[in-house]
Design an enzyme around this catalytic site. Sequence first.
Site, PDB file in Angstrom:
ATOM      1  CD1 TRP A 115      -2.847  -1.891  -0.044  1.00 56.79           C
ATOM      2  CD2 TRP A 115      -3.306  -0.963   2.181  1.00 56.79           C
ATOM      3  NE1 TRP A 115      -3.475  -2.251  -0.308  1.00 56.79           N
ATOM      4  CE2 TRP A 115      -3.648  -2.688   1.414  1.00 56.79           C
ATOM      5  CE3 TRP A 115      -3.433  -1.107   3.256  1.00 56.79           C
ATOM      6  CZ2 TRP A 115      -4.750  -2.898   2.087  1.00 56.79           C
ATOM      7  CZ3 TRP A 115      -4.688  -1.922   4.060  1.00 56.79           C
ATOM      8  CH2 TRP A 115      -4.544  -2.768   3.404  1.00 56.79           C
ATOM      9  CE  LYS A 116       4.231   1.108  -5.039  1.00 57.67           C
ATOM     10  NZ  LYS A 116       4.427   0.989  -5.645  1.00 57.67           N
TER      11      LYS A 116
ATOM     12  CG  HIS B 229       9.616  -0.868  -3.770  1.00 51.93           C
ATOM     13  ND1 HIS B 229       9.478  -0.084  -4.091  1.00 51.93           N
ATOM     14  CD2 HIS B 229       8.185  -1.709  -3.832  1.00 51.93           C
ATOM     15  CE1 HIS B 229       8.487   0.347  -4.661  1.00 51.93           C
ATOM     16  NE2 HIS B 229       8.308  -1.080  -5.140  1.00 51.93           N
TER      17      HIS B 229
ATOM     18  CD  GLU C 197       7.756   3.124  -4.837  1.00 55.97           C
ATOM     19  OE1 GLU C 197       6.958   2.773  -4.056  1.00 55.97           O
ATOM     20  OE2 GLU C 197       7.401   2.669  -5.894  1.00 55.97           O
TER      21      GLU C 197
ATOM     22  CD  GLU D 129       7.607  -4.450  -6.933  1.00 58.66           C
ATOM     23  OE1 GLU D 129       7.023  -5.465  -7.381  1.00 58.66           O
ATOM     24  OE2 GLU D 129       8.382  -3.812  -6.578  1.00 58.66           O
TER      25      GLU D 129
ATOM     26  N   GLY E 212       0.572  -2.881  -6.401  1.00 59.79           N
ATOM     27  CA  GLY E 212       0.554  -1.747  -5.801  1.00 59.79           C
ATOM     28  C   GLY E 212      -0.686  -0.680  -5.940  1.00 59.79           C
ATOM     29  N   GLY E 213      -0.824  -0.192  -6.962  1.00 61.15           N
ATOM     30  CA  GLY E 213      -2.178   0.292  -6.958  1.00 61.15           C
ATOM     31  C   GLY E 213      -3.640  -0.190  -7.652  1.00 61.15           C
TER      32      GLY E 213
HETATM   33  P1  PGA Z   1       2.373  -1.465  -8.615  1.00 60.84           P
HETATM   34  O1  PGA Z   1       3.424  -1.236  -8.142  1.00 60.84           O
HETATM   35  O2  PGA Z   1       1.307  -2.480  -8.647  1.00 60.84           O
HETATM   36  O3  PGA Z   1       1.200   0.403  -8.443  1.00 60.84           O
HETATM   37  O4  PGA Z   1       2.875  -0.715 -10.413  1.00 60.84           O
HETATM   38  C1  PGA Z   1       3.744  -2.505  -7.318  1.00 60.84           C
HETATM   39  C2  PGA Z   1       5.058  -1.617  -6.684  1.00 60.84           C
HETATM   40  O5  PGA Z   1       5.638  -1.143  -6.442  1.00 60.84           O
HETATM   41  O6  PGA Z   1       5.013  -3.545  -5.437  1.00 60.84           O
END
Ligand code: PGA
Length: 242
Positions: free
Chosen positions: A9-10, A93, A95, A162, A225-226
């Site tokens: 969920w970031k 991750h 990010e 990823e 994620g999204g």
């Molecule tokens: P995303 O993100 O499904 O929004 O592309 C995946 C993630 O960063 O783990």
Amino acid sequence: MRPLLAANWKMHKTLSEVEAFLDTILGCDLPDDREVLVCPTFLHLHAAARRLSGSRVGLGAQNLHPEKKGAFTGEVSWHQLVDLGVSYVIVGHSERRHLMGETNEFVARKFAAAASAGLMPILCVGETEAERREGRTDAVIAEQMGACLELAAPSGFVVAYEPVWAIGSGTPVDPAEAERVAQAILRTCEARGCRQVRVLYGGSVKPENVASFSAQPHLQGALVGGASLKAESFHQIIRSWT
Ligand code: PGA
């Protein structure tokens, strides 16, 4: 090993939104042959742990600090995660690697700390768009994996492939390419004696494309994620992983 469908969920959701999501997902019919995991922010782990206790949905954190305790303002240790009843933790991750400057060496310390604490690491690896263009995808992933497996070579962990350019872009990697990378990751793990490794795919996974990834023999789930932010969409992804 059952496939793992994990929600990252970031930095999304308020406490009431987390609670509403968990109420919905716990009311859904979740197939027994796959594992379901949610990874909220640190702030919401405590409430989520209470709500999920005794349920079919597991709890993961999005990050950890490799030290047990100490003067690390703003950080959360593996010891604190274990104390809360968290069972998985996302490590490295993209990010965090790219926006927070985490190096392969620091990610490796987190991976080793998680594994020795009995937290199941979900180690994220993947190339940038430029690295793919330069034909360096496999080398980059080998370096990311190698740094971790040099410090610790446990069995029973998760690697999420990823590609950085696929995250949040709406364009996932070609499923056949994800399968090729998954095989390379598993070969690296086998060479280090690591068993029971599950490889997930992550990057723009949606209800509409998840079946093309679940059709790949060496992929054993997805990090989402999204499309995991809405319970209905995440539930559809869980059900579609066959
Ligand atoms: P995303 O993100 O499904 O929004 O592309 C995946 C993630 O960063 O783990």
